[in-house]
Design an enzyme around this catalytic site. Structure first.
Site, PDB file in Angstrom:
ATOM      1  N   GLY A  12       0.812  -1.222   0.000  1.00  0.00           N
ATOM      2  CA  GLY A  12       0.000   0.000   0.000  1.00  0.00           C
ATOM      3  C   GLY A  12       0.839   1.264   0.000  1.00  0.00           C
ATOM      4  O   GLY A  12       0.584   2.181  -0.798  1.00  0.00           O
ATOM      5  N   VAL A  85      -4.673  -4.409   2.941  1.00  0.00           N
ATOM      6  CA  VAL A  85      -4.336  -4.949   4.269  1.00  0.00           C
ATOM      7  C   VAL A  85      -3.793  -6.375   4.090  1.00  0.00           C
ATOM      8  O   VAL A  85      -3.967  -6.981   3.037  1.00  0.00           O
ATOM      9  CB  VAL A  85      -5.568  -4.954   5.206  1.00  0.00           C
ATOM     10  CG1 VAL A  85      -6.005  -3.532   5.498  1.00  0.00           C
ATOM     11  CG2 VAL A  85      -6.712  -5.743   4.604  1.00  0.00           C
ATOM     12  N   THR A  89      -1.676 -16.433   5.925  1.00  0.00           N
ATOM     13  CA  THR A  89      -2.251 -17.778   5.980  1.00  0.00           C
ATOM     14  C   THR A  89      -2.875 -17.958   7.358  1.00  0.00           C
ATOM     15  O   THR A  89      -2.317 -17.541   8.373  1.00  0.00           O
ATOM     16  CB  THR A  89      -1.140 -18.824   5.744  1.00  0.00           C
ATOM     17  OG1 THR A  89      -0.498 -18.508   4.509  1.00  0.00           O
ATOM     18  CG2 THR A  89      -1.725 -20.221   5.655  1.00  0.00           C
ATOM     19  N   LEU A 159       4.656  -5.953  -7.865  1.00  0.00           N
ATOM     20  CA  LEU A 159       5.977  -5.427  -7.518  1.00  0.00           C
ATOM     21  C   LEU A 159       6.734  -6.413  -6.643  1.00  0.00           C
ATOM     22  O   LEU A 159       6.138  -7.164  -5.874  1.00  0.00           O
ATOM     23  CB  LEU A 159       5.865  -4.071  -6.817  1.00  0.00           C
ATOM     24  CG  LEU A 159       5.218  -3.974  -5.442  1.00  0.00           C
ATOM     25  CD1 LEU A 159       6.165  -4.374  -4.336  1.00  0.00           C
ATOM     26  CD2 LEU A 159       4.741  -2.558  -5.220  1.00  0.00           C
ATOM     27  N   CYS A 272       4.877 -13.625  -0.059  1.00  0.00           N
ATOM     28  CA  CYS A 272       3.907 -14.014  -1.094  1.00  0.00           C
ATOM     29  C   CYS A 272       4.002 -15.456  -1.587  1.00  0.00           C
ATOM     30  O   CYS A 272       2.980 -16.117  -1.732  1.00  0.00           O
ATOM     31  CB  CYS A 272       4.033 -13.079  -2.282  1.00  0.00           C
ATOM     32  SG  CYS A 272       3.259 -11.504  -1.956  1.00  0.00           S
TER      33      CYS A 272
HETATM   34  C1  UDX Z   1       0.389  -6.899   0.874  1.00  0.00           C
HETATM   35  C2  UDX Z   1      -0.977  -7.496   0.608  1.00  0.00           C
HETATM   36  O1  UDX Z   1      -1.908  -6.909   1.419  1.00  0.00           O
HETATM   37  C3  UDX Z   1      -0.908  -8.975   0.727  1.00  0.00           C
HETATM   38  O2  UDX Z   1      -2.138  -9.558   0.519  1.00  0.00           O
HETATM   39  C4  UDX Z   1       0.037  -9.409  -0.320  1.00  0.00           C
HETATM   40  O3  UDX Z   1       0.051 -10.777  -0.463  1.00  0.00           O
HETATM   41  C5  UDX Z   1       1.405  -8.901   0.030  1.00  0.00           C
HETATM   42  O4  UDX Z   1       1.373  -7.531   0.091  1.00  0.00           O
HETATM   43  P1  UDX Z   1       1.854  -6.028   2.695  1.00  0.00           P
HETATM   44  O5  UDX Z   1       1.626  -4.627   2.248  1.00  0.00           O
HETATM   45  O6  UDX Z   1       3.171  -6.626   2.403  1.00  0.00           O
HETATM   46  O7  UDX Z   1       0.734  -6.974   2.136  1.00  0.00           O
HETATM   47  O8  UDX Z   1       1.446  -6.270   4.193  1.00  0.00           O
HETATM   48  P2  UDX Z   1       1.815  -5.460   5.463  1.00  0.00           P
HETATM   49  O9  UDX Z   1       3.127  -4.793   5.274  1.00  0.00           O
HETATM   50  O10 UDX Z   1       1.580  -6.375   6.607  1.00  0.00           O
HETATM   51  O11 UDX Z   1       0.713  -4.306   5.483  1.00  0.00           O
HETATM   52  C6  UDX Z   1      -0.615  -4.438   5.779  1.00  0.00           C
HETATM   53  C7  UDX Z   1      -1.030  -3.198   6.592  1.00  0.00           C
HETATM   54  O12 UDX Z   1      -2.440  -3.211   6.789  1.00  0.00           O
HETATM   55  C8  UDX Z   1      -0.401  -3.118   7.975  1.00  0.00           C
HETATM   56  O13 UDX Z   1       0.287  -1.898   8.104  1.00  0.00           O
HETATM   57  C9  UDX Z   1      -1.588  -3.188   8.926  1.00  0.00           C
HETATM   58  O14 UDX Z   1      -1.431  -2.413  10.092  1.00  0.00           O
HETATM   59  C10 UDX Z   1      -2.715  -2.677   8.056  1.00  0.00           C
HETATM   60  N1  UDX Z   1      -4.050  -3.100   8.479  1.00  0.00           N
HETATM   61  C11 UDX Z   1      -4.319  -4.381   8.738  1.00  0.00           C
HETATM   62  C12 UDX Z   1      -5.061  -2.148   8.595  1.00  0.00           C
HETATM   63  O15 UDX Z   1      -4.827  -0.961   8.375  1.00  0.00           O
HETATM   64  N2  UDX Z   1      -6.307  -2.562   8.940  1.00  0.00           N
HETATM   65  C13 UDX Z   1      -6.606  -3.852   9.223  1.00  0.00           C
HETATM   66  O16 UDX Z   1      -7.750  -4.172   9.552  1.00  0.00           O
HETATM   67  C14 UDX Z   1      -5.559  -4.796   9.122  1.00  0.00           C
HETATM   68  C1  UDX Z   2       7.312 -11.739  -5.380  1.00  0.00           C
HETATM   69  C2  UDX Z   2       7.010 -11.570  -6.871  1.00  0.00           C
HETATM   70  O1  UDX Z   2       8.240 -11.521  -7.596  1.00  0.00           O
HETATM   71  C3  UDX Z   2       6.198 -10.310  -7.106  1.00  0.00           C
HETATM   72  O2  UDX Z   2       5.842 -10.206  -8.472  1.00  0.00           O
HETATM   73  C4  UDX Z   2       4.943 -10.380  -6.249  1.00  0.00           C
HETATM   74  O3  UDX Z   2       4.184  -9.198  -6.389  1.00  0.00           O
HETATM   75  C5  UDX Z   2       5.300 -10.572  -4.794  1.00  0.00           C
HETATM   76  O4  UDX Z   2       6.101 -11.737  -4.643  1.00  0.00           O
HETATM   77  P1  UDX Z   2       9.051 -10.702  -3.668  1.00  0.00           P
HETATM   78  O5  UDX Z   2       8.642 -11.805  -2.769  1.00  0.00           O
HETATM   79  O6  UDX Z   2       9.070  -9.312  -3.142  1.00  0.00           O
HETATM   80  O7  UDX Z   2       8.148 -10.660  -4.977  1.00  0.00           O
HETATM   81  O8  UDX Z   2      10.547 -10.997  -4.187  1.00  0.00           O
HETATM   82  P2  UDX Z   2      11.184 -11.960  -5.294  1.00  0.00           P
HETATM   83  O9  UDX Z   2      12.233 -11.178  -5.972  1.00  0.00           O
HETATM   84  O10 UDX Z   2      10.182 -12.605  -6.123  1.00  0.00           O
HETATM   85  O11 UDX Z   2      11.945 -13.057  -4.407  1.00  0.00           O
HETATM   86  C6  UDX Z   2      11.261 -14.011  -3.618  1.00  0.00           C
HETATM   87  C7  UDX Z   2      12.238 -14.981  -3.007  1.00  0.00           C
HETATM   88  O12 UDX Z   2      12.825 -15.824  -3.990  1.00  0.00           O
HETATM   89  C8  UDX Z   2      13.417 -14.333  -2.293  1.00  0.00           C
HETATM   90  O13 UDX Z   2      13.688 -15.016  -1.092  1.00  0.00           O
HETATM   91  C9  UDX Z   2      14.561 -14.485  -3.270  1.00  0.00           C
HETATM   92  O14 UDX Z   2      15.806 -14.484  -2.643  1.00  0.00           O
HETATM   93  C10 UDX Z   2      14.225 -15.826  -3.877  1.00  0.00           C
HETATM   94  N1  UDX Z   2      14.810 -16.033  -5.213  1.00  0.00           N
HETATM   95  C11 UDX Z   2      14.437 -15.219  -6.255  1.00  0.00           C
HETATM   96  C12 UDX Z   2      15.699 -17.083  -5.441  1.00  0.00           C
HETATM   97  O15 UDX Z   2      16.040 -17.821  -4.514  1.00  0.00           O
HETATM   98  N2  UDX Z   2      16.191 -17.276  -6.712  1.00  0.00           N
HETATM   99  C13 UDX Z   2      15.838 -16.484  -7.762  1.00  0.00           C
HETATM  100  O16 UDX Z   2      16.313 -16.737  -8.877  1.00  0.00           O
HETATM  101  C14 UDX Z   2      14.924 -15.422  -7.529  1.00  0.00           C
END
Ligand code: UDX
Ligand code: UDX
Length: 455
Positions: A12, A85, A89, A159, A272
């Site tokens: 976000g 948000v 899991t 991203l 993710c």
């Molecule tokens: C996001 C997506 O939401 C998730 O589904 C996706 O798979 C990965 O990226 P991310 O932004 O990484 O998650 O999560 P996080 O950094 O935990 O942020 C979620 C935010 O929502 C937190 O700051 C939390 O405080 C807020 N939140 C949660 C609210 O504002 N209201 C709520 O009811 C619950």
């Molecule tokens: C991932 C997806 O790439 C992105 O598109 C989605 O929105 C969110 O989930 P992220 O988890 O932020 O992004 O990072 P990513 O670069 O995909 O790496 C994920 C994990 O895989 C890391 O632990 C990284 O070290 C590992 N990785 C990645 C490997 O071990 N080998 C590789 O060749 C690439």
């Protein structure tokens, strides 16, 4: 136009900052229930570390970008509301460890319905199980004030952390899913026009809701599958004397395969991949496709095995005991250029070693000591007090250690003075390179015993 986003997390925060930066005519408000997080977004020390993020936030904050805990006002004023948000899991009840916990998403829908005095577009940004839009719509419409309607769109985020700003600035594609009604199409066009301010129209794909929701899961599953595939081959390379980086480079030259996501490692982490794979498995089981479920479950199984294989390698190499031995961790984040530790392989390797009574000395350039303690404390019963030392540089971590384990591929670990590190360590001194970034020959020449994944 006014946009609001519920959830100021890794997704976000940066996404809204980029929209505000690119669209000065749009007022963007990001609301979160976590006061400390909002305070941090309003300070010089942002809660999320991303290269380039500071500049983007500073360019718009206070002008057309606002961070607030007042979600009611933010909802009331907005024309478009992003829901970003967390969807972790589930840890309790039915399908714990498998299904996504949607309680935060549902709470957002209830808030939106209660506090809206005009019709709005609600955008799912959180990764969610396929067909969640339907539940969202049901909650919104059952609780809305008279004469108000909601269009629910799916707009998954692709991203990657560490490159979020680049990915937002120049994405491979933007996916928008919506209902195939005139109102649905109009809502999709409205959202598309926001992105079209800086992204070329041919990269903005409009689909139906379910295709959009499923595409996010499938994209992450395919990426994770490539890593598990190359990691499975890393074990075979170790057994046969092949070099996994050479194999990856050779197969990656085939344009049908391509070079990306073929880096063998200690295992993938991040918020993710595992969650989305579990989601996909759950979905397949729900729809009576056990063979498909089991196919994708094995991608997670291979990743678990790879992490465990790395810790076992450390223990076996150190003469089958790490009890009381100091093991230095270089890196704790799940990948470089982020302070995020969610599902980081370092946590699992750390847990295995702590269970074997090792002492850990950890250095990571961006992860806070509190976060490391929280992550490891959640995994082991032992009192971490005397078992865990958190260091401010790699040299302090290595001092007196029996082994060095490279868990994150931070650039600075490539250029360390490994002779100095060697001189300060117990002998024989071991390096376990979980990211294949160190210069193996140089280390061997210094006198290290070196293990690198897949070599
Ligand atoms: C996001 C997506 O939401 C998730 O589904 C996706 O798979 C990965 O990226 P991310 O932004 O990484 O998650 O999560 P996080 O950094 O935990 O942020 C979620 C935010 O929502 C937190 O700051 C939390 O405080 C807020 N939140 C949660 C609210 O504002 N209201 C709520 O009811 C619950
Ligand atoms: C991932 C997806 O790439 C992105 O598109 C989605 O929105 C969110 O989930 P992220 O988890 O932020 O992004 O990072 P990513 O670069 O995909 O790496 C994920 C994990 O895989 C890391 O632990 C990284 O070290 C590992 N990785 C990645 C490997 O071990 N080998 C590789 O060749 C690439």
């Amino acid at each position: 136009m006014k946009i609001c986003c519920l959830g100021a997390g890794y997704v976000g925060g940066p996404t809204m900052a980029m929209i505000a930066h690119k669209c000065p005519q749009i007022t963007v408000t990001v609301a979160d229930i976590n006061e400390a997080r909002i305070a941090a977004w309003n300070s010089d020390e942002l809660p999320v570390f991303e290269p380039g993020l500071d500049e983007v936030v500073k360019s718009a904050r206070g002008k057309n970008l606002f961070f607030t805990t007042d979600k009611v006002a933010a909802i009331r004023e907005a024309d478009i509301i992003f829901v970003s948000v967390g969807t972790p899991t589930k840890t309790y009840g039915v399908d714990a460890g498998r299904a996504a916990d949607l309680k935060f998403v549902e709470l957002c829908a209830r808030d939106i319905a209660e506090h809206s005095d005009n019709s709005k577009i609600v955008v799912e940004k959180s990764t969610i199980p396929v067909r969640t839009a339907e539940s969202l719509k049901a909650v919104l419409n059952a609780n809305s004030n008279d004469g108000i309607s909601f269009q629910v769109l799916s707009n998954p985020e692709f991203l990657a952390e560490g490159t979020a700003i680049e990915d937002l600035n120049d994405p491979d594609r933007v996916l928008i899913g919506g209902e195939e009604t005139p109102e649905g199409k109009e809502a999709m066009e409205t959202l598309a026009s926001v992105y079209a301010t800086w992204i070329s129209r041919d990269k903005i794909i409009l689909t139906n809701l379910w295709s959009s929701e499923l595409s996010k899961l499938v994209a992450n599953a395919f990426l994770a599958q490539r890593i598990s595939s190359i990691n499975s081959i890393s074990a075979l390379c170790e057994a046969t004397g092949a070099n996994v980086d050479e194999v990856a480079s050779a197969i990656g030259k085939d344009s049908r395969i391509g070079p990306k996501f073929l880096k063998a490692s200690v295992g993938f982490g991040g918020s993710c991949f595992q969650k989305d794979l579990l989601n996909l498995v759950y979905l397949c089981e729900h729809f009576g496709l056990p063979e498909v479920a089991s196919y994708w479950r094995n991608v997670i199984g291979m990743n678990d095995w790879q992490k465990r294989r790395f810790s076992t390698k450390i223990i076996n190499s150190l003469f089958n005991t790490v009890n009381g031995k100091r093991i230095a961790f270089l890196g704790f984040a799940f990948k470089k250029d982020t302070n995020d530790t969610r599902e980081s392989p370092a946590i699992y390797v750390g847990r295995d070693l702590l269970e074997e009574e090792a002492n850990l000395a950890i250095y990571d350039p961006k992860v806070t000591p509190d976060q490391m303690k929280l992550d490891l404390g959640a995994k082991v019963e032992t009192d971490l007090g005397s078992k865990l030392e958190i260091c401010t540089n790699a040299y302090d971590a290595a001092k007196g250690a029996h082994a060095l384990a490279i868990l994150t591929e931070w650039d600075e670990f490539k250029d360390l003075d490994y002779q100095r590190i060697y001189d300060s360590m117990m002998k024989p001194a071991f390096v376990f390179d979980g990211r294949n970034i160190a210069n193996r020959k140089e280390l061997v020449d210094i006198g290290f015993e070196v293990y690198a994944v897949g070599r």
